[in-house]
Design an enzyme around this catalytic site. Structure first.
Site, mmCIF file in Angstrom:
data_model
loop_
_atom_site.group_PDB
_atom_site.id
_atom_site.type_symbol
_atom_site.label_atom_id
_atom_site.label_comp_id
_atom_site.label_asym_id
_atom_site.label_seq_id
_atom_site.Cartn_x
_atom_site.Cartn_y
_atom_site.Cartn_z
ATOM 1 N N HIS A 140 0.833 -1.194 0.000
ATOM 2 C CA HIS A 140 0.000 0.000 0.000
ATOM 3 C C HIS A 140 0.871 1.249 0.000
ATOM 4 C CE1 HIS A 140 1.022 -0.451 4.239
ATOM 5 N NE2 HIS A 140 0.670 0.828 4.428
ATOM 6 N N ARG A 161 4.250 6.176 13.636
ATOM 7 C CA ARG A 161 4.424 6.857 12.352
ATOM 8 C C ARG A 161 3.831 8.250 12.407
ATOM 9 N NH1 ARG A 161 0.461 5.259 7.720
ATOM 10 N NH2 ARG A 161 -0.589 7.104 8.603
ATOM 11 N N HIS A 203 4.720 0.193 0.263
ATOM 12 C CA HIS A 203 5.449 -0.573 1.276
ATOM 13 C C HIS A 203 4.591 -1.701 1.828
ATOM 14 C CE1 HIS A 203 3.545 2.863 3.322
ATOM 15 N NE2 HIS A 203 3.449 2.102 4.404
ATOM 16 N N ASP A 263 0.472 5.114 1.764
ATOM 17 C CA ASP A 263 -0.293 5.607 2.906
ATOM 18 C C ASP A 263 -1.414 6.557 2.502
ATOM 19 O OD1 ASP A 263 1.104 4.164 4.832
ATOM 20 O OD2 ASP A 263 2.600 5.750 5.133
#
Length: 301
Positions: free
Chosen positions: A117, A289, A274, A119
């Site tokens: 995906h 994150r 990622h 983000d």
């Protein structure tokens, strides 16, 4: 993974153009154009020139790894603010007792990312970049992989590039977060781009995104959030997306990082995907994150 050891003096982008930062980094490149470990920088005490140079290194390498960083949430956020404006940690997810800017991925609370995906592409303005650090790591496993969607675009055959240049695709956050927003947040998500998120309306983005800072093209679809190609049949959409996903995730387009406590990894969210390996059994993995505010994706046509 083979590496090439080089020394580099990055350049920093300013409103007036490109200027030499005067900072020399020790850079261990993962490949000729994708991924690098940058050594000898303490982000908590970095100078303004070093921060500008790190940002340019991120543009150049797309994924950069910094080891031995001593950060908590506050210093993590402070470093992010020196790179750009920050978003809320996530449009809908409640990460609990952490600052608003932090998205906590805790394997004990379904905090997994084991699908390729990019983000938050289900929002009109996805993040420009992400900054991730480990808080709790399993004894082994839990590596993260990144794919270079820019290199993937460039290595397509010319007829396929011509095809995808003119396409758009729908990205739908309901597939992953719709039930959570409705039933666990009672339809009240977080503030994203100045508005509370109360629903996840699907959005359309170009299949090929032009990077706003470099002008280079990258594939901008991902299995996590892209539901279909617009304006074609279901069968055609599945065939196109399957082709692109298989191509993006070819081994020559991927770098892999084995985490250690003290790591900090930054990636450009506009030209990468990622995947976090879920190979650590019942062991716990907690990552924090933060994300840099982005702009609306623009295609080549």
């Amino acid at each position: 993974m083979t590496t090439t050891h080089v020394r580099s003096t990055p350049h920093a982008q300013t409103a007036g153009g490109t200027v030499t930062s005067g900072v020399e980094f020790d850079i261990d490149e993962f490949g000729p154009r994708f991924g690098a470990e940058i050594r000898g920088v303490d982000v908590a005490s970095a100078s303004d020139d070093e921060v500008r140079a790190l940002r340019q290194a991120l543009i150049d390498h797309k994924v950069i790894v910094l080891r031995d960083q001593r950060l908590d949430d506050a210093s993590h956020i402070e470093f992010g603010r020196r790179l750009g404006d920050l978003t809320f940690g996530h449009p809908v997810w409640n990460s609990g007792d952490v600052p608003d800017e932090v998205y906590e991925l805790d394997s004990a609370d379904n905090g997994f990312a084991d699908v390729w995906h990019t983000d938050v592409t289900f929002m009109p303005r996805p993040p420009a970049g992400s900054i991730l650090r480990p808080v709790v790591l399993p004894r082994n496993g839990g590596d993260t992989n990144w794919a270079d969607a820019e290199l993937a675009y460039e290595s397509l055959s010319a007829p396929v590039r011509d095809l995808v240049d003119g396409l758009t695709a729908t990205h739908d956050g309901n597939r992953e977060f719709g039930y959570y927003l409705k039933h666990r947040r009672d339809g009240h998500g977080n503030v994203w781009d100045g508005k509370e998120v109360t629903a996840l309306a699907p959005v359309s983005h170009p299949v090929v995104r032009v990077h706003p800072e470099t002008g280079r093209k990258a594939l901008f679809v991902n299995p996590g959030f892209t539901s279909h190609i617009d304006g074609v049949s279901d069968a055609e959409s599945r065939a196109i997306l399957d082709l692109l996903y298989a191509h993006i995730t070819k081994p020559e387009h991927i770098v892999r990082h084995r985490w250690r406590l003290g790591d900090l990894v930054l990636w450009d969210n506009r030209n990468t995907l990622h995947y976090a390996n879920r190979d650590y059994g019942d062991n716990r993995r907690v990552m924090h994150r933060i994300t840099l505010r982005g702009d609306e994706p623009v295609g080549p046509r």
